[in-house]
Write an enzyme that holds these catalytic residues in place. Structure first.
Site, PDB file in Angstrom:
ATOM      1  N   SER A  60       0.622  -1.155  -0.193  1.00  0.00           N
ATOM      2  CA  SER A  60      -0.420  -0.113   0.019  1.00  0.00           C
ATOM      3  C   SER A  60       0.917   1.059  -0.556  1.00  0.00           C
ATOM      4  O   SER A  60       1.805   1.192   0.310  1.00  0.00           O
ATOM      5  CB  SER A  60      -1.005  -0.240   0.917  1.00  0.00           C
ATOM      6  OG  SER A  60      -1.871  -1.465   1.204  1.00  0.00           O
TER       7      SER A  60
HETATM    8  N1  SAH Z   1      -1.192  -4.689   4.027  1.00  0.00           N
HETATM    9  C1  SAH Z   1       0.009  -5.341   2.549  1.00  0.00           C
HETATM   10  C2  SAH Z   1      -0.717  -5.178   1.713  1.00  0.00           C
HETATM   11  C3  SAH Z   1      -0.716  -6.197   0.653  1.00  0.00           C
HETATM   12  S1  SAH Z   1      -2.453  -5.869  -0.386  1.00  0.00           S
HETATM   13  C4  SAH Z   1       1.081  -4.820   3.274  1.00  0.00           C
HETATM   14  O1  SAH Z   1       1.164  -3.920   3.521  1.00  0.00           O
HETATM   15  O2  SAH Z   1       1.666  -4.814   1.945  1.00  0.00           O
HETATM   16  C5  SAH Z   1      -3.977  -6.998   0.041  1.00  0.00           C
HETATM   17  C6  SAH Z   1      -3.769  -8.335   0.363  1.00  0.00           C
HETATM   18  O3  SAH Z   1      -4.407  -8.910   1.061  1.00  0.00           O
HETATM   19  C7  SAH Z   1      -3.045  -9.544  -0.717  1.00  0.00           C
HETATM   20  O4  SAH Z   1      -1.609  -9.622   0.253  1.00  0.00           O
HETATM   21  C8  SAH Z   1      -3.541 -10.084  -0.577  1.00  0.00           C
HETATM   22  O5  SAH Z   1      -3.789 -11.489  -0.898  1.00  0.00           O
HETATM   23  C9  SAH Z   1      -4.446 -10.001   0.623  1.00  0.00           C
HETATM   24  N2  SAH Z   1      -5.724 -11.016   0.696  1.00  0.00           N
HETATM   25  C10 SAH Z   1      -6.627 -10.671  -0.470  1.00  0.00           C
HETATM   26  N3  SAH Z   1      -8.065 -11.182   0.428  1.00  0.00           N
HETATM   27  C11 SAH Z   1      -7.801 -12.290   1.930  1.00  0.00           C
HETATM   28  C12 SAH Z   1      -7.901 -13.086   2.688  1.00  0.00           C
HETATM   29  N4  SAH Z   1      -9.428 -13.229   2.181  1.00  0.00           N
HETATM   30  N5  SAH Z   1      -7.468 -13.288   3.215  1.00  0.00           N
HETATM   31  C13 SAH Z   1      -5.904 -13.253   3.442  1.00  0.00           C
HETATM   32  N6  SAH Z   1      -5.425 -12.404   2.741  1.00  0.00           N
HETATM   33  C14 SAH Z   1      -5.892 -11.746   1.865  1.00  0.00           C
END
Ligand code: SAH
Length: 209
Positions: A60
């Site tokens: 993000s």
């Molecule tokens: N907090 C992260 C942002 C990652 S983007 C950072 O600091 O880099 C969002 C993430 O959510 C992705 O890696 C995606 O695979 C994950 N995601 C999406 N749906 C999900 C679910 N149902 N359970 C766990 N993770 C999930």
């Protein structure tokens, strides 16, 4: 390009954009965001933008991480659940501000990389699992705060039920291309909802891969 100076500059920019919490700014000054992206992108790690981390996912934008962190830590939580570990950066930022972080990621290789980063940086208060976060992480519930870093059309019930009294859930709610950051606070058996800024996150998907 990945020096302390570039990090200082990013933090000055976050302050200009309205991030006020000194603890949040200090932590973001210290966490090396370039270690949370591929080496080829390291030179862009201190720009205030989201960056690709593979598997159609992104780390993000720093401003969003800072703003969500401010909301999450406002009532001094001890125990936090994050849904969507991704690169691990958001969890690493929270790690410096609360006792214990539980984080859940549905894409196994991303989780493996995130765990390596936590180990390398000596962040010992983060526990991470490969699982579908739409069901939360019941084993360690209730949580003082839950942060979802993927966008969802609906607020998953399981997450509401895993909130401690006065606990807050921060989640982007809406359609695939545009959501609204939403904050839900648990008051006994009731939930108070507040709609905040428009945001764009990758989608929260069910199941794990
Ligand atoms: N907090 C992260 C942002 C990652 S983007 C950072 O600091 O880099 C969002 C993430 O959510 C992705 O890696 C995606 O695979 C994950 N995601 C999406 N749906 C999900 C679910 N149902 N359970 C766990 N993770 C999930």
């Amino acid at each position: 390009m990945t020096s302390q100076r570039t990090r200082d500059r990013l933090v000055m920019r976050l302050r200009d954009e309205g991030i006020r919490d000194r603890d949040v700014l200090d932590v973001m000054r210290n966490i090396p965001r370039h270690l949370f992206v591929d080496e080829a992108l390291a030179s862009r790690a201190y720009e205030d933008t989201a960056l690709p981390i593979g598997y159609n996912q992104t780390i993000s934008q720093p401003y969003i991480v800072a703003a969500m962190t401010e909301l999450v830590i406002a009532n001094r939580p001890a125990k936090i659940l994050e849904v969507g570990t991704g690169s691990g950066y958001q969890a690493a930022v929270l790690s410096g501000l609360v006792d214990k972080i539980y984080t859940v990621e549905r894409i196994a290789p991303l989780l493996t990389l995130a765990r390596q980063r936590f180990r390398r940086l000596g962040l010992r208060n983060i526990r991470a699992i490969h699982s579908d976060g739409t069901v939360g992480w019941p084993d360690f519930a209730p949580y003082d705060a839950i942060i979802v870093t993927a966008g969802s059309e609906h607020i998953p019930d399981a997450l509401l039920h895993q909130l401690a009294p006065n606990g807050r859930l921060i989640i982007p709610v809406g359609r695939r291309d545009r959501q609204r950051l939403t904050m839900v606070t648990r008051k006994g058996d009731a939930f108070e909802q507040e709609d905040l800024d428009p945001v764009t996150f990758v989608p929260l998907l069910r199941g794990q891969t």
